[in-house]
Design an enzyme around this catalytic site. Sequence first.
Site, PDB file in Angstrom:
ATOM      1  N   GLU A   1       0.825  -1.218   0.000  1.00 24.61           N
ATOM      2  CA  GLU A   1       0.000   0.000   0.000  1.00 24.61           C
ATOM      3  C   GLU A   1       0.859   1.268   0.000  1.00 24.61           C
ATOM      4  OE1 GLU A   1      -2.864  -0.551  -0.722  1.00 24.61           O
ATOM      5  OE2 GLU A   1      -3.681  -2.300   0.298  1.00 24.61           O
TER       6      GLU A   1
ATOM      7  N   HIS B   1      -2.826   2.410   8.257  1.00 23.97           N
ATOM      8  CA  HIS B   1      -3.924   1.635   7.665  1.00 23.97           C
ATOM      9  C   HIS B   1      -4.117   0.365   8.483  1.00 23.97           C
ATOM     10  CE1 HIS B   1      -6.309  -0.769   4.967  1.00 23.97           C
ATOM     11  NE2 HIS B   1      -5.338  -1.626   4.761  1.00 23.97           N
TER      12      HIS B   1
ATOM     13  N   HIS C   1      -7.428  -2.848   9.707  1.00 27.86           N
ATOM     14  CA  HIS C   1      -8.693  -3.518   9.388  1.00 27.86           C
ATOM     15  C   HIS C   1      -9.561  -3.621  10.646  1.00 27.86           C
ATOM     16  CE1 HIS C   1      -6.137  -5.866   6.152  1.00 27.86           C
ATOM     17  NE2 HIS C   1      -6.296  -4.593   5.825  1.00 27.86           N
TER      18      HIS C   1
ATOM     19  N   GLU D   1     -17.959  12.508  21.907  1.00 28.67           N
ATOM     20  CA  GLU D   1     -16.706  13.168  21.521  1.00 28.67           C
ATOM     21  C   GLU D   1     -16.344  13.013  20.045  1.00 28.67           C
ATOM     22  OE1 GLU D   1     -13.600  13.051  24.370  1.00 28.67           O
ATOM     23  OE2 GLU D   1     -15.019  14.196  25.579  1.00 28.67           O
TER      24      GLU D   1
ATOM     25  N   HIS E   1     -12.961  -3.431   3.523  1.00 27.43           N
ATOM     26  CA  HIS E   1     -11.511  -3.659   3.661  1.00 27.43           C
ATOM     27  C   HIS E   1     -10.951  -3.084   4.974  1.00 27.43           C
ATOM     28  CE1 HIS E   1      -7.275  -3.839   1.724  1.00 27.43           C
ATOM     29  NE2 HIS E   1      -7.149  -3.540   2.996  1.00 27.43           N
TER      30      HIS E   1
HETATM   31  P1  13P Z   1       0.956  -5.371   3.154  1.00 29.71           P
HETATM   32  O1  13P Z   1       1.332  -6.664   3.854  1.00 29.71           O
HETATM   33  O2  13P Z   1       1.534  -5.302   1.764  1.00 29.71           O
HETATM   34  O3  13P Z   1       1.300  -4.171   3.989  1.00 29.71           O
HETATM   35  O4  13P Z   1      -0.614  -5.384   2.939  1.00 29.71           O
HETATM   36  C1  13P Z   1      -1.483  -5.486   4.015  1.00 29.71           C
HETATM   37  C2  13P Z   1      -2.776  -4.818   3.768  1.00 29.71           C
HETATM   38  O5  13P Z   1      -3.456  -4.465   4.704  1.00 29.71           O
HETATM   39  C3  13P Z   1      -3.213  -4.577   2.372  1.00 29.71           C
HETATM   40  O6  13P Z   1      -4.265  -3.663   2.332  1.00 29.71           O
HETATM   41 ZN    ZN Z   2      -5.433  -3.643   4.186  1.00 31.10          ZN
END
Ligand code: 13P
Ligand code: ZN
Length: 271
Positions: A116, A139, A141, A169, A210
């Site tokens: 990413e 980033h 999940h 908040e 995602h």
């Molecule tokens: P990477 O292992 O390449 O960082 O990817 C993980 C991920 O969350 C892809 O969206």
């Molecule tokens: Zn991801």
Amino acid sequence: MKNILEAPFMVEMIRTCTNMYDHGWDERNGGNISLLLSEEELAPYLDLKNVIRTLKTGFEAPALEGKYFLVTGTGKYFKNVQYAPDVNLGIVRIADGGQSAELLWGFTDGGRFTSEFPAHMMSHMARLAVDPENRVVEHCHPTNLLAMTFVHTLDEKAFTKSLWQMCTECVVVFPDGVGVLPWMLCGTNEIGQATADKMKDQRLVVWAQHGLYGAGKTLDEAFGLIETAEKAAEIYMKIAHLPRINTITDEQMKLLADYFGYKVREGYLDC
Ligand code: 13P
Ligand code: ZN
């Protein structure tokens, strides 16, 4: 040279990866972080003339030329960062107008930066253009935000307002709202550009089905943003199927923003 594993930025990066894993937001290799570092911060720890390898990026990022990033590796598990930081993390310097990255430390098993990287670097460019103090893109999940993208409209205004309504908040923590992208192929320049476009005026961007991107001046700030949005999503997922008897009204949200001195995103209340 000082021991880079004791550098404050490294200690904080390792703690953040561990903490995000412990929150359940980064299963397997899920998630990635990039932290902008200054030459002054790095110089006591690294010989900046010693380039280990040069990696192609596949995109252009002229505004980042010469900038240094500590970044997680592709395929690497956040769970393992604390045990082998030099394998799971790397420090790169952006070169060739963004088309390559010079590896100065880390990725010792021959690895490379996260898949990413486009979304990270493009988001850094977008955030730096509006906030020169921005340093971090994270980033991950987070379970409830992800769940919410299956049952809630992806309309940004409605999505943001649902989150704002879940904890008092929220409107103060992310008054600029939450950007939402539909499902897109991850790891591409296209999703990177789409994320960066949203990052021009907000620091949280949801990738439907995602995960989530957060940006901030510090690792803590980006983490705290994600944490707050995820908490709101958790409450949403707990109550979405129940009759709602009470809520936080638009009037109350305006009162909060006024009291704490924030400007709520135009057009998101009273509609
Ligand atoms: P990477 O292992 O390449 O960082 O990817 C993980 C991920 O969350 C892809 O969206
Ligand atoms: Zn991801």
